[in-house]
Design a protein around this motif. Structure first.
Motif, PDB file in Angstrom:
ATOM      1  N   TYR A 104       0.847  -1.188   0.000  1.00  0.00           N
ATOM      2  CA  TYR A 104       0.000   0.000   0.000  1.00  0.00           C
ATOM      3  C   TYR A 104       0.889   1.247   0.000  1.00  0.00           C
ATOM      4  O   TYR A 104       1.966   1.257   0.587  1.00  0.00           O
ATOM      5  N   GLU A 153      -3.926  -3.522  -4.919  1.00  0.00           N
ATOM      6  CA  GLU A 153      -4.455  -4.884  -4.853  1.00  0.00           C
ATOM      7  C   GLU A 153      -4.758  -5.426  -6.248  1.00  0.00           C
ATOM      8  O   GLU A 153      -4.429  -6.581  -6.559  1.00  0.00           O
ATOM      9  N   TRP A 184      -0.050 -11.083  -2.233  1.00  0.00           N
ATOM     10  CA  TRP A 184      -0.122 -10.363  -0.963  1.00  0.00           C
ATOM     11  C   TRP A 184       0.110  -8.874  -1.185  1.00  0.00           C
ATOM     12  O   TRP A 184       0.748  -8.466  -2.157  1.00  0.00           O
ATOM     13  N   TYR A 186       1.502  -5.633   1.292  1.00  0.00           N
ATOM     14  CA  TYR A 186       2.112  -5.292   2.579  1.00  0.00           C
ATOM     15  C   TYR A 186       1.680  -3.900   3.025  1.00  0.00           C
ATOM     16  O   TYR A 186       1.628  -2.962   2.219  1.00  0.00           O
ATOM     17  N   GLY A 187       1.365  -3.774   4.302  1.00  0.00           N
ATOM     18  CA  GLY A 187       0.967  -2.484   4.848  1.00  0.00           C
ATOM     19  C   GLY A 187       2.130  -1.756   5.486  1.00  0.00           C
ATOM     20  O   GLY A 187       2.667  -2.213   6.498  1.00  0.00           O
ATOM     21  N   ASN A 194      -1.412  -8.607   3.745  1.00  0.00           N
ATOM     22  CA  ASN A 194      -2.819  -8.885   3.469  1.00  0.00           C
ATOM     23  C   ASN A 194      -2.901  -9.797   2.248  1.00  0.00           C
ATOM     24  O   ASN A 194      -2.395  -9.460   1.175  1.00  0.00           O
ATOM     25  N   GLU A 195      -3.515 -10.957   2.404  1.00  0.00           N
ATOM     26  CA  GLU A 195      -3.646 -11.889   1.285  1.00  0.00           C
ATOM     27  C   GLU A 195      -4.797 -11.450   0.390  1.00  0.00           C
ATOM     28  O   GLU A 195      -5.948 -11.412   0.818  1.00  0.00           O
ATOM     29  N   VAL A 196      -4.492 -11.120  -0.862  1.00  0.00           N
ATOM     30  CA  VAL A 196      -5.533 -10.683  -1.795  1.00  0.00           C
ATOM     31  C   VAL A 196      -5.819 -11.731  -2.866  1.00  0.00           C
ATOM     32  O   VAL A 196      -6.835 -11.645  -3.558  1.00  0.00           O
ATOM     33  N   ARG A 220     -14.326  -4.661  -0.540  1.00  0.00           N
ATOM     34  CA  ARG A 220     -13.560  -3.836   0.398  1.00  0.00           C
ATOM     35  C   ARG A 220     -13.649  -2.345   0.096  1.00  0.00           C
ATOM     36  O   ARG A 220     -13.580  -1.519   1.012  1.00  0.00           O
TER      37      ARG A 220
END
Length: 222
Positions: A104, A153, A184, A186-187, A194-196, A220
């Motif tokens: 992100y 994403e 994935w 990452y934040g 976060n698995e997308v 989301r």
């Protein structure tokens, strides 16, 4: 004449010496074992962003993660650099998992949303722009402050699809090699992945996982 002044990177060399000393102190056999073989189970395809250090994020030691990074974690079928890494990982190292990992707040993704121009890199980011145009209907429904996260994403979802459609992965699946592809994001703000895209283990699963992942973005953000 060779420059005889102290290296401007002497602090990094000092850091390296201290790290090597600490590592030797905790495991005197570490570098000996590392020098003899690498046997990673994972290939990480991620962004070049300096805030996204692959090994640290998943708490793996050197030798446990094979890594390829480029701006905006793009996988295209004309990039021989990325494809060579994939082929070596799959056919020589026999990794069990490939993870496409975005993050992100990706500057490359934001540049596409802003239609910013930086020169040569614009040609590379055209791949991300293609993702944006493909999913414009989704992007238009997302509030402006969340568009970058949504496109991050979507970009990972499309790159996972590209990985799965490569002849490297398809050939591996056809010969019965166990290989799973993941997506994935990452934040940067919380350090969490976060698995997308759920695990894709064969071509039969790809379409279902792809559609399910797109539905997840819709739920989301829209």
């Amino acid at each position: 004449m060779c420059n005889t002044s102290p290296s401007p990177l002497s602090h990094l060399l000092d850091n390296n010496k201290q790290w090597a000393d600490r590592t030797n102190a905790s495991d005197p056999e570490f570098f000996k074992k590392l020098s003899q073989q690498q046997n990673p189970d994972y290939l990480w395809i991620g962004c070049s962003d300096s805030r996204v250090p692959a090994n640290e994020i998943v708490d793996l030691m050197p030798g446990e993660l094979f890594v390829h990074r480029n701006v905006a974690n793009v996988v295209v079928h004309t990039d021989h650099n990325c494809l060579s890494v994939m082929q070596y990982a799959v056919e020589v190292l026999k990794v069990d998992h490939i993870m496409v990992v975005g993050h992100y707040g990706c500057g490359g993704v934001q540049a596409v949303l802003d239609n910013a121009k930086f020169g040569l890199i614009d040609n590379w980011l055209r791949h991300v722009a293609d993702v944006k145009e493909k999913h414009q209907a989704i992007i238009e429904q997302v509030s402006k402050e969340k568009q970058c996260a949504a496109l991050c994403e979507l970009n990972v979802i499309e790159q996972v699809r590209n990985v799965c459609q490569s002849n490297i992965v398809q050939d591996a699946w056809q010969r019965g090699q166990a290989l799973t592809v993941h997506g994935w994001v990452y934040g940067l703000a919380d350090g969490l992945l976060n698995e997308v895209v759920n695990a894709v283990e064969n071509m039969e699963q790809l379409s279902l996982c792809y559609e399910k992942s797109l539905l997840g973005v819709n739920q989301r953000y829209c």
